[in-house]
Design a protein around this motif. Structure first.
Motif, PDB file in Angstrom:
ATOM      1  N   ALA A   1       0.861  -1.171   0.000  1.00  0.00           N
ATOM      2  CA  ALA A   1       0.000   0.000   0.000  1.00  0.00           C
ATOM      3  C   ALA A   1       0.901   1.225   0.000  1.00  0.00           C
ATOM      4  O   ALA A   1       1.814   1.341   0.805  1.00  0.00           O
ATOM      5  CB  ALA A   1      -0.868  -0.011   1.241  1.00  0.00           C
ATOM      6  N   ILE A   2       0.698   2.076  -0.955  1.00  0.00           N
ATOM      7  CA  ILE A   2       1.512   3.276  -1.022  1.00  0.00           C
ATOM      8  C   ILE A   2       0.673   4.456  -0.529  1.00  0.00           C
ATOM      9  O   ILE A   2      -0.397   4.741  -1.058  1.00  0.00           O
ATOM     10  CB  ILE A   2       2.002   3.532  -2.461  1.00  0.00           C
ATOM     11  N   VAL A   3       1.128   5.065   0.496  1.00  0.00           N
ATOM     12  CA  VAL A   3       0.387   6.164   1.106  1.00  0.00           C
ATOM     13  C   VAL A   3       1.151   7.460   0.864  1.00  0.00           C
ATOM     14  O   VAL A   3       2.293   7.603   1.269  1.00  0.00           O
ATOM     15  CB  VAL A   3       0.245   5.935   2.628  1.00  0.00           C
ATOM     16  N   ALA A   4       0.529   8.379   0.176  1.00  0.00           N
ATOM     17  CA  ALA A   4       1.141   9.680  -0.021  1.00  0.00           C
ATOM     18  C   ALA A   4       0.651  10.595   1.089  1.00  0.00           C
ATOM     19  O   ALA A   4      -0.525  10.906   1.180  1.00  0.00           O
ATOM     20  CB  ALA A   4       0.754  10.251  -1.379  1.00  0.00           C
ATOM     21  N   ALA A   5       1.526  10.944   1.946  1.00  0.00           N
ATOM     22  CA  ALA A   5       1.145  11.795   3.070  1.00  0.00           C
ATOM     23  C   ALA A   5       1.837  13.144   2.923  1.00  0.00           C
ATOM     24  O   ALA A   5       2.614  13.359   2.004  1.00  0.00           O
ATOM     25  CB  ALA A   5       1.552  11.132   4.379  1.00  0.00           C
ATOM     26  N   CYS A   6       1.539  14.052   3.841  1.00  0.00           N
ATOM     27  CA  CYS A   6       2.068  15.403   3.741  1.00  0.00           C
ATOM     28  C   CYS A   6       3.585  15.426   3.711  1.00  0.00           C
ATOM     29  O   CYS A   6       4.179  16.246   3.053  1.00  0.00           O
ATOM     30  CB  CYS A   6       1.571  16.240   4.929  1.00  0.00           C
ATOM     31  N   CYS A   7       4.187  14.422   4.436  1.00  0.00           N
ATOM     32  CA  CYS A   7       5.630  14.517   4.637  1.00  0.00           C
ATOM     33  C   CYS A   7       6.408  13.548   3.756  1.00  0.00           C
ATOM     34  O   CYS A   7       7.591  13.314   3.984  1.00  0.00           O
ATOM     35  CB  CYS A   7       5.974  14.260   6.087  1.00  0.00           C
ATOM     36  N   GLY A   8       5.770  12.948   2.781  1.00  0.00           N
ATOM     37  CA  GLY A   8       6.513  12.043   1.903  1.00  0.00           C
ATOM     38  C   GLY A   8       5.764  10.740   1.703  1.00  0.00           C
ATOM     39  O   GLY A   8       4.605  10.621   2.046  1.00  0.00           O
ATOM     40  N   LEU A   9       6.449   9.772   1.094  1.00  0.00           N
ATOM     41  CA  LEU A   9       5.823   8.490   0.783  1.00  0.00           C
ATOM     42  C   LEU A   9       6.142   7.458   1.853  1.00  0.00           C
ATOM     43  O   LEU A   9       7.281   7.285   2.241  1.00  0.00           O
ATOM     44  CB  LEU A   9       6.371   7.965  -0.549  1.00  0.00           C
ATOM     45  N   PHE A  10       5.136   6.777   2.327  1.00  0.00           N
ATOM     46  CA  PHE A  10       5.358   5.670   3.256  1.00  0.00           C
ATOM     47  C   PHE A  10       4.881   4.401   2.568  1.00  0.00           C
ATOM     48  O   PHE A  10       3.779   4.355   2.051  1.00  0.00           O
ATOM     49  CB  PHE A  10       4.547   5.877   4.536  1.00  0.00           C
ATOM     50  N   ILE A  11       5.749   3.393   2.546  1.00  0.00           N
ATOM     51  CA  ILE A  11       5.341   2.140   1.935  1.00  0.00           C
ATOM     52  C   ILE A  11       5.155   1.113   3.036  1.00  0.00           C
ATOM     53  O   ILE A  11       6.038   0.891   3.846  1.00  0.00           O
ATOM     54  CB  ILE A  11       6.392   1.645   0.930  1.00  0.00           C
ATOM     55  N   SER A  12       3.986   0.505   3.055  1.00  0.00           N
ATOM     56  CA  SER A  12       3.711  -0.468   4.110  1.00  0.00           C
ATOM     57  C   SER A  12       3.163  -1.748   3.500  1.00  0.00           C
ATOM     58  O   SER A  12       2.242  -1.708   2.700  1.00  0.00           O
ATOM     59  CB  SER A  12       2.695   0.106   5.087  1.00  0.00           C
ATOM     60  N   ALA A  13       3.747  -2.873   3.890  1.00  0.00           N
ATOM     61  CA  ALA A  13       3.233  -4.162   3.422  1.00  0.00           C
ATOM     62  C   ALA A  13       2.286  -4.748   4.465  1.00  0.00           C
ATOM     63  O   ALA A  13       1.698  -5.792   4.265  1.00  0.00           O
ATOM     64  CB  ALA A  13       4.378  -5.111   3.163  1.00  0.00           C
ATOM     65  N   ALA A  14       2.175  -4.057   5.588  1.00  0.00           N
ATOM     66  CA  ALA A  14       1.398  -4.622   6.695  1.00  0.00           C
ATOM     67  C   ALA A  14      -0.087  -4.366   6.509  1.00  0.00           C
ATOM     68  O   ALA A  14      -0.506  -3.546   5.707  1.00  0.00           O
ATOM     69  CB  ALA A  14       1.870  -4.003   8.001  1.00  0.00           C
ATOM     70  N   ALA A  15      -0.847  -5.076   7.251  1.00  0.00           N
ATOM     71  CA  ALA A  15      -2.276  -4.833   7.413  1.00  0.00           C
ATOM     72  C   ALA A  15      -3.111  -5.163   6.185  1.00  0.00           C
ATOM     73  O   ALA A  15      -4.325  -5.226   6.260  1.00  0.00           O
ATOM     74  CB  ALA A  15      -2.551  -3.396   7.833  1.00  0.00           C
ATOM     75  N   GLN A  16      -2.481  -5.380   5.037  1.00  0.00           N
ATOM     76  CA  GLN A  16      -3.245  -5.729   3.855  1.00  0.00           C
ATOM     77  C   GLN A  16      -3.772  -7.153   3.980  1.00  0.00           C
ATOM     78  O   GLN A  16      -3.046  -8.055   4.360  1.00  0.00           O
ATOM     79  CB  GLN A  16      -2.365  -5.612   2.613  1.00  0.00           C
ATOM     80  N   VAL A  17      -5.048  -7.348   3.640  1.00  0.00           N
ATOM     81  CA  VAL A  17      -5.651  -8.673   3.732  1.00  0.00           C
ATOM     82  C   VAL A  17      -5.812  -9.251   2.330  1.00  0.00           C
ATOM     83  O   VAL A  17      -6.224  -8.543   1.404  1.00  0.00           O
ATOM     84  CB  VAL A  17      -7.028  -8.613   4.430  1.00  0.00           C
ATOM     85  N   THR A  18      -5.448 -10.509   2.186  1.00  0.00           N
ATOM     86  CA  THR A  18      -5.685 -11.230   0.936  1.00  0.00           C
ATOM     87  C   THR A  18      -6.673 -12.358   1.243  1.00  0.00           C
ATOM     88  O   THR A  18      -6.580 -12.992   2.290  1.00  0.00           O
ATOM     89  CB  THR A  18      -4.368 -11.834   0.407  1.00  0.00           C
ATOM     90  N   ALA A  19      -7.612 -12.569   0.326  1.00  0.00           N
ATOM     91  CA  ALA A  19      -8.565 -13.671   0.495  1.00  0.00           C
ATOM     92  C   ALA A  19      -8.438 -14.608  -0.699  1.00  0.00           C
ATOM     93  O   ALA A  19      -8.469 -14.167  -1.847  1.00  0.00           O
ATOM     94  CB  ALA A  19      -9.984 -13.124   0.591  1.00  0.00           C
ATOM     95  N   ILE A  20      -8.251 -15.884  -0.424  1.00  0.00           N
ATOM     96  CA  ILE A  20      -8.220 -16.888  -1.495  1.00  0.00           C
ATOM     97  C   ILE A  20      -9.545 -17.644  -1.456  1.00  0.00           C
ATOM     98  O   ILE A  20      -9.948 -18.151  -0.406  1.00  0.00           O
ATOM     99  CB  ILE A  20      -7.054 -17.888  -1.303  1.00  0.00           C
TER     100      ILE A  20
END
Ligand SMILES: [Zn+2]
Length: 433
Positions: free
Chosen positions: A14-33
């Motif tokens: 998940a790429i989050v564009a925030a006021c202070c720059g880009l934060f890349i986080s692989a956490a918290a994302q849910v995948t369903a098979i």
């Protein structure tokens, strides 16, 4: 602003564009098979229309009535059969490019061997084997380096549980042989040599400190070693006892290479977790294995590759002489062990046959007495039990790694479908789709 990106390797970030720059986080994302059929080796049953929820590389929940979060990435395997990632309990991924003669080890530097091993690990994973128990390498500790590079994400490969080196008598099945006696080998080609119970303990202490996950001892001679006799006994019962005892002080299990009847029985009596090959196991050995709960890890397919390379003139002549008749003997003994109800795991000696072809052994396990479900259990729930990692791998259950593979069709009706795995996920990341 947030958007989801499927990377080349399939990981969701998940790429989050925030006021202070880009934060890349692989956490918290849910995948369903969505799984059309789901093989559960723990119960030996097939479940239908299951949903697998995955978060942070682990399985969060499995069931038929789960609510899929609206933010989840959905993978549709509803027309496929889903299985836990497969486990090969007898590989040699760190020995470099596939070669029939271990003398090739002397023609390469340690760095060459290490870099040649990188594609071995990738081929193993892409063929559906998300975990391996790697049971020894000529260049000591190369397997530890390979395991750690995979863990860091530098290279692609399965979860590796490694031995660090072969613990062997001098000139024995796991030794670097075939050279004149006045040639001095580098440290890493003689690291595991031991010739008394105390030397066995010393080598195991070094391996434990170096980061080995388990210990590989050689209890009989070998087929694919120069100057060796597979029907012989190598380590004594006393030395094998020392190995199992010393390894236990570090929480490590021991697997024993053994072809000869006495080599097999000594290893079982000493308390090893598994006997590798178990080629000439006799009825007393089968009874002992059953009584002690010892796994047999029988590589009953690789005879095909030994004979094929023999026909092509690529297999050393002495290896073919060692091998004469042993392949068929092993297959018949596999049948007897299965019928007797001995614990069986799936191990192929990957490296004898090309890396990435381990699944060809399934059809042979069925041909020689297993049901398709038993063959799958050998490579999943039973293999995880042998590793001592049933809490992480071996079935698709909440809390375990999201190691998931899938095939079109029903492998319980045609086990050879497993030779062509079409979907591979390891720790929530897709490597093949
Ligand atoms: Zn082996």
């Amino acid at each position: 602003m947030m958007r989801r990106i499927l990377t080349a390797g399939g990981a969701i970030v998940a790429i989050v564009a925030a006021c202070c720059g880009l934060f890349i986080s692989a956490a918290a994302q849910v995948t369903a098979i969505r799984a059309g059929k789901l093989i559960d080796p723990d119960s030996g049953t097939v479940l239908i229309h299951q949903t697998i929820l995955i978060r942070d590389g682990k399985i969060e929940a499995v069931g038929s009535d789960l609510v899929i979060p609206s933010s989840a990435t959905v993978i549709d395997l509803s027309k496929m059969t889903v299985l836990p990632g497969l486990i090969d309990c007898h590989t040699h991924l760190a020995d470099g490019a596939h070669e029939s003669d271990p003398i090739s080890q002397f023609k390469k530097t340690g760095a060459q061997i290490a870099l040649e091993s990188v594609p071995n690990a990738q081929a193993m994973l892409e063929s559906g084997f998300t975990t391996v128990r790697d049971v020894g390498t000529y260049r000591a500790l190369g397997d530890i380096a390979l395991r750690d590079a995979i863990q860091r994400g530098d290279i692609i490969g399965p979860h590796m549980f490694v031995a660090g080196a072969y613990v062997t008598i001098s000139g024995g099945a796991g030794a670097a042989t075939g050279l004149a006696p006045d040639i001095t080998l580098p440290w890493d080609l003689r690291y595991g040599e031991a010739n008394s119970p105390w030397e066995v303990r010393q080598v195991i202490r070094k391996l434990a400190h170096a980061g080995a996950d388990h210990i590989k001892v050689l209890s009989s001679g070998a087929v694919l070693t120069h100057g060796s006799n597979p029907s012989s006994q190598e380590f004594t019962l006393e030395e094998l006892h020392a190995a199992v005892d010393e390894a236990s002080h570090f929480g490590l299990r021991v697997e024993a290479h053994a072809h000869s009847p006495e080599g097999i029985k000594n290893a079982i009596r000493a308390g090893v977790a598994s006997v590798e090959h178990a080629t000439q196991i006799d009825s007393e050995g089968i009874a002992l294995a059953k009584q002690n709960g010892t796994y047999l890890d029988m590589d009953i397919y690789d005879e095909e590759c030994i004979q094929e390379q023999g026909k092509l003139g690529k297999m050393p002549k002495d290896f073919l002489e060692h091998d004469a008749q042993l392949g068929q003997v092993q297959r018949e003994n596999f049948r007897k062990a299965v019928a007797a109800g001995v614990k069986m795991s799936f191990g192929t000696d990957a490296g004898v046959c090309p890396y990435g072809t381990s699944a060809k052994q399934f059809a042979f396990m069925v041909k020689y007495g297993m049901t398709p479900m038993q063959a799958i259990q050998a490579a999943t729930s039973s293999a995880a039990d042998l590793l001592g990692h049933s809490n992480e791998v071996g079935s698709i259950k909440a809390g375990k790694y999201a190691d998931v593979v899938a095939v079109a069709g029903d492998p319980l009706a045609d086990i050879r479908l497993l030779e062509n795995i079409q979907f591979v996920m390891k720790q929530g990341k897709i490597y093949k789709q």
